[in-house]
Motif scaffolding. Structure first.
Motif, short mmCIF file in Angstrom:
data_model
loop_
_atom_site.label_atom_id
_atom_site.label_comp_id
_atom_site.label_asym_id
_atom_site.label_seq_id
_atom_site.Cartn_x
_atom_site.Cartn_y
_atom_site.Cartn_z
N MET A 1 0.84 -1.20 0.00
CA MET A 1 0.00 0.00 0.00
C MET A 1 0.87 1.25 0.00
SD MET A 1 -2.85 1.19 2.80
CE MET A 1 -3.68 -0.38 2.68
N ASN A 2 0.56 2.18 -0.89
CA ASN A 2 1.28 3.44 -0.95
C ASN A 2 0.27 4.54 -0.65
OD1 ASN A 2 3.00 5.52 -1.41
ND2 ASN A 2 3.17 5.22 -3.63
N LEU A 3 0.17 4.91 0.62
CA LEU A 3 -0.88 5.81 1.08
C LEU A 3 -0.31 7.15 1.49
CD1 LEU A 3 -3.79 6.42 1.99
CD2 LEU A 3 -3.30 5.24 4.13
N ASP A 4 -0.82 8.20 0.88
CA ASP A 4 -0.44 9.58 1.23
C ASP A 4 -1.73 10.38 1.23
OD1 ASP A 4 0.65 12.04 1.64
OD2 ASP A 4 1.66 12.19 -0.29
N PHE A 5 -2.40 10.42 2.37
CA PHE A 5 -3.72 11.05 2.47
C PHE A 5 -3.57 12.48 2.99
CE2 PHE A 5 -7.77 12.13 4.33
CZ PHE A 5 -8.68 11.63 3.41
N ARG A 6 -4.14 13.41 2.26
CA ARG A 6 -4.10 14.82 2.66
C ARG A 6 -5.51 15.32 2.91
NH1 ARG A 6 -0.02 16.62 -2.22
NH2 ARG A 6 1.95 16.08 -1.20
N SER A 7 -5.64 16.24 3.87
CA SER A 7 -6.97 16.71 4.22
C SER A 7 -6.92 18.12 4.77
CB SER A 7 -7.59 15.78 5.26
OG SER A 7 -8.90 16.18 5.59
N CYS A 8 -8.03 18.80 4.64
CA CYS A 8 -8.22 20.11 5.28
C CYS A 8 -8.12 19.93 6.79
CB CYS A 8 -9.61 20.63 4.89
SG CYS A 8 -10.16 22.08 5.77
N PRO A 9 -7.37 20.79 7.50
CA PRO A 9 -7.16 20.57 8.93
C PRO A 9 -8.39 20.76 9.80
CG PRO A 9 -6.15 22.64 8.24
CD PRO A 9 -6.58 21.93 6.99
N ARG A 10 -9.38 21.55 9.32
CA ARG A 10 -10.54 21.79 10.17
C ARG A 10 -11.80 21.89 9.32
NH1 ARG A 10 -11.24 26.61 14.76
NH2 ARG A 10 -13.06 25.68 15.79
N VAL A 11 -12.80 21.08 9.68
CA VAL A 11 -14.12 21.13 9.05
C VAL A 11 -15.15 21.39 10.14
CG1 VAL A 11 -15.87 19.86 7.74
CG2 VAL A 11 -13.44 19.53 7.21
N ILE A 12 -15.94 22.44 9.96
CA ILE A 12 -17.00 22.77 10.90
C ILE A 12 -18.33 22.58 10.19
CG2 ILE A 12 -18.07 24.61 12.27
CD1 ILE A 12 -15.26 25.89 12.47
N LEU A 167 -5.33 23.54 -0.13
CA LEU A 167 -6.21 23.11 0.96
C LEU A 167 -6.43 24.27 1.92
CD1 LEU A 167 -4.85 19.56 1.86
CD2 LEU A 167 -7.18 20.11 1.14
N PRO A 168 -7.68 24.57 2.27
CA PRO A 168 -7.94 25.72 3.14
C PRO A 168 -7.62 25.43 4.60
CG PRO A 168 -9.99 24.56 2.72
CD PRO A 168 -8.92 23.88 1.88
N ASP A 169 -7.60 26.47 5.39
CA ASP A 169 -7.45 26.29 6.83
C ASP A 169 -8.73 25.78 7.46
OD1 ASP A 169 -4.70 27.51 7.38
OD2 ASP A 169 -5.68 29.11 6.26
N VAL A 170 -9.86 26.29 6.96
CA VAL A 170 -11.17 25.91 7.52
C VAL A 170 -12.17 25.73 6.39
CG1 VAL A 170 -13.07 26.58 9.06
CG2 VAL A 170 -10.73 27.27 9.62
N ALA A 171 -12.92 24.64 6.44
CA ALA A 171 -14.10 24.48 5.60
C ALA A 171 -15.31 24.60 6.51
CB ALA A 171 -14.09 23.12 4.90
N ALA A 246 -21.40 15.69 0.61
CA ALA A 246 -20.64 16.27 -0.50
C ALA A 246 -19.20 16.57 -0.08
CB ALA A 246 -21.32 17.53 -1.00
N THR A 247 -19.04 17.05 1.15
CA THR A 247 -17.69 17.35 1.64
C THR A 247 -16.88 16.07 1.83
OG1 THR A 247 -18.41 19.39 2.74
CG2 THR A 247 -16.41 18.36 3.57
N LEU A 248 -17.48 15.05 2.38
CA LEU A 248 -16.78 13.78 2.54
C LEU A 248 -16.40 13.18 1.19
CD1 LEU A 248 -18.84 12.09 5.41
CD2 LEU A 248 -16.76 13.45 5.59
N ALA A 249 -17.30 13.32 0.21
CA ALA A 249 -16.99 12.84 -1.14
C ALA A 249 -15.83 13.62 -1.73
CB ALA A 249 -18.22 12.96 -2.04
N GLY A 250 -15.77 14.93 -1.44
CA GLY A 250 -14.64 15.74 -1.90
C GLY A 250 -13.34 15.26 -1.29
N ASN A 255 -8.20 12.51 -2.95
CA ASN A 255 -7.13 11.56 -2.61
C ASN A 255 -7.12 10.33 -3.50
OD1 ASN A 255 -5.56 12.38 0.01
ND2 ASN A 255 -7.67 13.00 0.37
N ALA A 256 -8.28 9.93 -4.03
CA ALA A 256 -8.36 8.73 -4.85
C ALA A 256 -8.45 9.04 -6.34
CB ALA A 256 -9.57 7.89 -4.43
N SER A 257 -8.91 10.21 -6.68
CA SER A 257 -9.11 10.70 -8.04
C SER A 257 -10.45 10.22 -8.61
CB SER A 257 -7.97 10.31 -8.97
OG SER A 257 -7.97 11.15 -10.10
N VAL A 258 -10.83 10.85 -9.73
CA VAL A 258 -12.06 10.52 -10.44
C VAL A 258 -11.71 9.95 -11.81
CG1 VAL A 258 -13.56 12.14 -9.24
CG2 VAL A 258 -12.24 12.94 -11.20
N GLY A 259 -12.74 9.52 -12.55
CA GLY A 259 -12.48 8.81 -13.79
C GLY A 259 -13.24 9.33 -14.99
#
Length: 384
Positions: A1-12, A167-171, A246-250, A255-259
């Motif tokens: 597995m080659n996993l490099d997951f990136r995410s917005c640091p804060r979601v409210i 990637l924003p600081d806050v979503a 919608a945010t979780l799908a984003g 990270n996985a890409s679309v097709g």
């Protein structure tokens, strides 16, 4: 597995949370904020609410309200110049995906001085952006938590900036901002998010256990709540579930890409101004059916997520049920279901198919099944 997951640091995620932006922006060090939005958001009063919430704690604001759909690079450059002229030290995006995509690039270009044109591509951006808060008013694009901005050139070509700095600081997810969305926009954006989840879960290049978990939860929230929202537009709990989905799908798709659903939809937007979510919905079922021989097991798994409690005799029946469910939601949405209804004729198909197979190979590489020029022509012809 080659996993490099990136995410917005804060979601409210909280109804009415737009009122918190003053404190949030102050916490990021912002004192002169450029609000990036579009004329519709200004007209409905959301921009004024945002400016007022910032002014209440002494934060100065300037508003750039000329964002256009599928943001042209020329407009993005205008917004960057506005940020520099105002001496903005923070950026806020408020609106649909186009406003959020614009805000991300502005936050970076205004801070670094790099031209927007030089950022186009993967990891071409340099330096660090200004503090950035993203506030979606539609539930679909996921732009509030992604590191990609899709822009349009003067030649109507889709061009993307891929950079982790975006990637924003806050979503900030405030479902109250989505309650007034027209039915067609609600449907198109939510179907867009469902496509994000499905394509993330079936990407053959970068899918991973984290993106799979996000895609599954997103699909469940969207599938179970979109019908409720369409039947009862003021159902705030359902609106909030769709917005979070919608945010979780984003987070999953970035990270996985679309097709290939996205690949086939891009020419519809760039050449014929079909809204992105509507374009995805138009071609989703044909592409899913095309992919079925290579993605049956994964589609079957997703069907059990989307249709809990439903029993299937085998994976083939389950996978087909997923496709039929997406198709049914599209038909019941009230969106146009044929290209001809949108003024797109058979003469345009070869041009669009050529663009998909030669200019969008990045997306095609993620699709579960290889697709030839003739295949793409046939898929477009299914929805003529």
């Amino acid at each position: 597995m080659n996993l490099d997951f990136r995410s917005c640091p804060r979601v409210i995620c909280e109804a009415g949370s737009l009122s918190q932006i003053g404190a949030l922006m102050r916490g990021l060090g912002g004192s002169r904020v450029l609000l990036v939005t579009d004329p519709g958001i200004v007209a409905c009063g959301f921009a004024e609410q945002a400016v007022s919430a910032l002014a209440d704690i002494g934060i100065a604001t300037s508003t750039f309200d000329r964002v256009a759909a599928d943001p042209p690079i020329t407009v993005v450059n205008d917004a960057v110049e506005c940020a520099r002229s105002f001496r903005a030290d923070a950026i806020m995006g408020l609106g649909g995906g186009s406003s959020l995509d614009t805000a991300k690039v502005v936050a970076l270009a205004a801070a670094t001085g790099q031209s927007v044109e030089d950022m186009i591509g993967t990891d071409k951006a340099v330096g660090q952006r200004l503090p950035l808060i993203q506030i979606p008013t539609t539930a679909g694009t996921g732009s509030e938590v992604t590191w990609v901005s899709v822009l349009t050139s003067e030649n109507h070509e889709k061009m993307a900036v891929y950079a982790p700095q975006l990637l924003p600081d806050v979503a900030l997810l405030d479902a109250e901002l989505t309650v007034g969305m027209p039915r067609k926009i609600t449907a198109a954006t939510a179907l867009d998010a469902m496509v994000h989840a499905i394509e993330a879960a079936t990407s053959r290049t970068r899918k991973n256990p984290v993106s799979d978990g996000l895609a599954d939860k997103a699909l469940a929230l969207l599938g179970q709540n979109l019908p409720r929202v369409l039947d009862a537009p003021s159902d705030l709990a359902a609106r909030e579930a769709v917005l979070l989905g919608a945010t979780l799908a984003g987070m999953a798709f970035i990270n996985a890409s679309v097709g290939s659903i996205h690949a086939l939809s891009y020419p519809l937007s760039s050449h014929f101004q079909v809204p992105h979510g509507h374009g995805n919905a138009l071609v989703a079922a044909p592409v899913l059916r095309f992919n079925l021989p290579s993605a049956e097991a994964e589609y079957a798994r997703l069907a059990r997520v989307l249709l809990p409690g439903k029993t299937f005799t085998d994976d083939f029946e389950a996978a087909n049920s997923l496709i039929l469910a997406i198709e049914s939601m599209f038909v019941s949405s009230g969106l146009e279901t044929r290209l001809s209804q949108l003024g797109i004729s058979a003469e345009a198909v070869p041009m669009m198919a050529s663009e998909v197979t030669t200019g969008l190979t990045r997306l095609q590489a993620n699709n579960p099944r290889d697709m030839s020029f003739a295949d793409v022509v046939s898929l477009y012809e299914e929805v003529l």
